[in-house]
Structures are given as C-alpha cells and as structure tokens.
Design a protein around this motif. Structure first.
Motif, short mmCIF file in Angstrom:
data_model
loop_
_atom_site.label_atom_id
_atom_site.label_comp_id
_atom_site.label_asym_id
_atom_site.label_seq_id
_atom_site.Cartn_x
_atom_site.Cartn_y
_atom_site.Cartn_z
N ILE A 38 -7.98 -2.41 -3.01
CA ILE A 38 -7.13 -1.22 -3.14
C ILE A 38 -6.25 -1.03 -1.92
N VAL A 39 -6.83 -1.14 -0.73
CA VAL A 39 -6.03 -1.01 0.50
C VAL A 39 -5.04 -2.17 0.61
N GLY A 40 -5.47 -3.36 0.22
CA GLY A 40 -4.57 -4.50 0.21
C GLY A 40 -3.40 -4.31 -0.74
N ALA A 41 -3.64 -3.64 -1.86
CA ALA A 41 -2.55 -3.35 -2.80
C ALA A 41 -1.54 -2.38 -2.17
N PHE A 42 -2.03 -1.39 -1.45
CA PHE A 42 -1.11 -0.50 -0.73
C PHE A 42 -0.30 -1.29 0.29
N LEU A 43 -0.98 -2.15 1.04
CA LEU A 43 -0.30 -2.97 2.05
C LEU A 43 0.71 -3.92 1.39
N GLY A 44 0.31 -4.53 0.28
CA GLY A 44 1.21 -5.41 -0.45
C GLY A 44 2.42 -4.68 -1.00
N LEU A 47 4.67 -4.05 2.01
CA LEU A 47 5.35 -5.29 2.39
C LEU A 47 6.41 -5.67 1.36
N GLY A 48 6.12 -5.49 0.09
CA GLY A 48 7.09 -5.78 -0.95
C GLY A 48 8.32 -4.90 -0.85
N GLY A 49 8.12 -3.64 -0.48
CA GLY A 49 9.25 -2.73 -0.29
C GLY A 49 10.09 -3.11 0.90
N VAL A 50 9.44 -3.51 1.99
CA VAL A 50 10.15 -3.92 3.20
C VAL A 50 10.95 -5.20 2.95
N LEU A 51 10.35 -6.13 2.22
CA LEU A 51 11.00 -7.41 1.95
C LEU A 51 11.97 -7.35 0.76
N GLY A 52 12.01 -6.24 0.06
CA GLY A 52 12.92 -6.07 -1.06
C GLY A 52 12.43 -6.69 -2.36
N ILE A 53 11.13 -6.93 -2.45
CA ILE A 53 10.56 -7.45 -3.69
C ILE A 53 10.33 -6.28 -4.62
N GLY A 54 10.87 -6.35 -5.81
CA GLY A 54 10.84 -5.21 -6.72
C GLY A 54 9.57 -5.05 -7.53
N ALA A 55 8.56 -5.89 -7.31
CA ALA A 55 7.33 -5.80 -8.09
C ALA A 55 6.46 -4.65 -7.59
N GLY A 56 5.83 -3.96 -8.51
CA GLY A 56 4.88 -2.92 -8.14
C GLY A 56 3.53 -3.55 -7.87
N THR A 57 2.54 -2.72 -7.56
CA THR A 57 1.19 -3.21 -7.32
C THR A 57 0.25 -2.49 -8.28
N LEU A 70 1.23 -9.61 -5.70
CA LEU A 70 1.59 -8.83 -4.51
C LEU A 70 0.38 -8.09 -3.96
N SER A 71 -0.47 -7.57 -4.83
CA SER A 71 -1.70 -6.92 -4.39
C SER A 71 -2.63 -7.92 -3.72
N LEU A 72 -2.72 -9.13 -4.26
CA LEU A 72 -3.56 -10.17 -3.67
C LEU A 72 -3.04 -10.58 -2.29
N VAL A 73 -1.74 -10.73 -2.16
CA VAL A 73 -1.16 -11.07 -0.85
C VAL A 73 -1.46 -9.98 0.17
#
Length: 91
Positions: A38-44, A47-57, A70-73
């Motif tokens: 769950i915390v990793g999904a928040f972090l992912g 990170l996705g928002g910072v990098l401009g990746i449009g996928a949700g978690t 993205l949640s796994l990363v």
C-alpha cells in the motif's frame, strides 16, 4: 467495504512480490507485505506523477497492468530505501 478488502489483498500480493524481488521475504510477514504494497503504491503514484506517467495505482482504483506495475515499482523502491537505512546498502 468490498473495495477495502480487495485493496488489502492486492496490496499484500504486491508487497509479497516486491519482497521476493528484493529478497526480504523471510524477514516480513503478511502484515508487513500489505503495508509495503500500500505504501509502495503511494510512492509509485507519486513517482509516476513526477515522471509524467499517466497510470494510476491500486490506491486510485486503477486495477490494470500499468497501475499494478507502477505500484510494484513503488514497493520495490520502498524496500530498497528501507534496506539502505537498515543495512547501509541496497540488496
């Protein structure tokens, strides 16, 4: 209520997979796997928002391949940070 149960189960699975990748599975139990997922999904998501990746978690309800990846990363990055502070190195 059903959404929370699915969220916990998917978070636990993601945390478990991340702990197997980072070789910390023997040190964690089910509860820590759920927390890491769950915390990793928040972090992912961050990170996705910072990098401009449009996928949700999983936290935003995106149960698709991109959101799960993205949640796994994020969970892997979280375990890497924890290992860095715990042991002084990332496995």
């Amino acid at each position: 209520m059903f959404g929370i149960i699915v969220w916990l189960v998917v978070g636990g699975i993601i945390g478990w997979i991340a702990s197997m990748i980072m070789r910390t599975d023997g040190q964690q139990g089910v509860f820590l796997n759920i927390i890491v997922g769950i915390v990793g999904a928040f972090l992912g998501g961050w990170l996705g928002g910072v990098l401009g990746i449009g996928a949700g978690t999983i936290n935003s309800g995106a149960f698709n391949v991109a959101g799960l990846a993205l949640s796994l990363v994020g969970a892997i990055v979280l375990l890497g940070i924890v290992n860095l502070f715990r042991r002084g190195r990332v496995r």
